[in-house]
Motif scaffolding. Structure first.
Motif, short mmCIF file in Angstrom:
data_model
loop_
_atom_site.label_atom_id
_atom_site.label_comp_id
_atom_site.label_asym_id
_atom_site.label_seq_id
_atom_site.Cartn_x
_atom_site.Cartn_y
_atom_site.Cartn_z
N SER A 1 0.83 -1.21 0.00
CA SER A 1 0.00 0.00 0.00
C SER A 1 0.87 1.26 0.00
O SER A 1 0.50 2.27 -0.59
CB SER A 1 -0.92 0.02 1.23
OG SER A 1 -1.80 -1.07 1.19
N GLU B 1 -7.63 0.49 -0.12
CA GLU B 1 -8.06 -0.66 0.65
C GLU B 1 -9.29 -0.24 1.45
O GLU B 1 -9.33 0.85 2.00
CB GLU B 1 -6.93 -0.96 1.65
CG GLU B 1 -6.44 -2.36 1.71
CD GLU B 1 -5.18 -2.44 2.57
OE1 GLU B 1 -4.23 -1.67 2.35
OE2 GLU B 1 -5.18 -3.28 3.47
N ASP C 1 -5.93 -1.26 -4.67
CA ASP C 1 -5.33 -1.86 -3.48
C ASP C 1 -6.21 -3.00 -2.96
O ASP C 1 -7.28 -2.78 -2.41
CB ASP C 1 -5.13 -0.80 -2.39
CG ASP C 1 -4.12 -1.26 -1.34
OD1 ASP C 1 -3.75 -2.46 -1.35
OD2 ASP C 1 -3.68 -0.43 -0.52
N GLU C 2 -5.75 -4.22 -3.18
CA GLU C 2 -6.40 -5.46 -2.72
C GLU C 2 -7.89 -5.53 -3.03
O GLU C 2 -8.73 -5.63 -2.13
CB GLU C 2 -6.17 -5.64 -1.22
CG GLU C 2 -4.68 -5.68 -0.91
CD GLU C 2 -4.31 -6.60 0.24
OE1 GLU C 2 -4.99 -7.62 0.41
OE2 GLU C 2 -3.34 -6.28 0.94
MG LIG Z 1 -1.99 -2.71 2.24
#
Ligand SMILES: [Mg+2]
Ligand SMILES: Nc1ncnc2c1ncn2[C@@H]1O[C@H](COP(=O)(O)OP(=O)(O)OP(=O)(O)O)[C@@H](O)[C@H]1O
Length: 243
Positions: free
Chosen positions: A43, A90, A167-168
């Protein structure tokens, strides 16, 4: 190269060295995966690109982040967003009491082009996620995790980014829903030509849709290769509990 990291070091609060000299290359039109375990620095890489580091007492202490040939170290998030970089953080940040449609329109607020162009883009974007658009009048706070992920990606696309940072996206999604989201990510890249940097812990989902991949361990690049090459290898030792 659309984006480059040259030997980037990142310090949080002047003491925590989160990235220890990371070099990355992202070519225009590609999907690049960044894999790694919790706390590896994934991140942090995205925050360094989007300028969000500055909001978390972090800074690039060494090296350069270069977007379209220009050094963007320390540039403010709003300026970076206007230059064509959009980040989906995220945790799916959306306006819970607004409807799906209203949320997507928020994404177009930084644009200066006309209503007609914005309406056309809205139509294009909603085609990537037909199941979400069926719920356009539903309030965002009542969406499932997968639908919320589709919504935050749609919001980011409304800014017409050249570079999309994710992000993810698979975090907390059921396997089928995650696959559906990843198919859409691939389609966005193929149809719109948007360059994508994809941070993930799930290599099984991200490698098949990626061109290139970096594995980050403890703030450093542990491995880099064409995604196709990594697909055939057991790379779990690099990122499953490796820190
Ligand atoms: Mg992260
Ligand atoms: N605002 C901050 N202040 C201090 N340290 C931070 C801050 N943000 C992140 N860190 C530290 O930097 C390191 C990298 O964090 P980062 O969030 O980039 O990891 P990550 O790879 O995204 O992990 P995860 O998979 O858990 O999201 C960690 O050790 C983390 O504790």
């Amino acid at each position: 190269m659309l984006l480059e990291f040259n030997e980037v070091e990142i310090l949080y609060s002047n003491i925590i060295l989160a990235l220890k000299g990371v070099t990355l290359e992202v070519s225009e039109g590609s999907i690049v995966s960044i894999l790694g375990s919790n706390g590896a620095g994934k991140s942090t890489i995205l925050k360094a690109i989007s300028g969000l580091l500055t909001t978390e007492s972090g800074r690039i202490s060494k090296g350069a982040v270069i977007f379209q040939g220009k050094r963007i170290n320390g540039v403010e998030p709003a300026v970076i967003a206007r230059s064509g970089i959009s980040m989906v953080m995220e945790g799916r940040a959306l306006f819970r009491s607004l409807t799906v449609e209203e949320n997507i329109k928020v994404g177009s607020l930084i644009r200066k082009d006309g209503k007609k162009q914005i309406a056309e883009d809205l139509e294009t974007i909603t085609r990537f996620f037909p199941r979400l658009w069926e719920r356009k009048r539903q309030t965002a706070g009542t969406l499932s995790g997968g639908e919320a992920q589709m919504l935050v990606i749609s919001m980011a696309l409304m800014t017409k980014p050249k570079l999309l940072l994710l992000d993810e996206p698979s975090l907390g999604l059921a396997p089928l829903m995650a696959e559906h989201v990843f198919e859409a990510i691939k389609k966005i890249n193929a149809d719109l030509g948007t360059t994508i940097v994809l941070v993930e812990q799930n290599a099984y989902l991200s490698l098949p849709i990626s061109d290139f991949a970096y594995v980050i361990t403890n703030g450093q690049v542990a491995l880099k290769a064409a995604a196709e090459e990594l697909e055939g290898r057991d790379i779990s030792c690099y990122y499953l509990g490796a820190n």
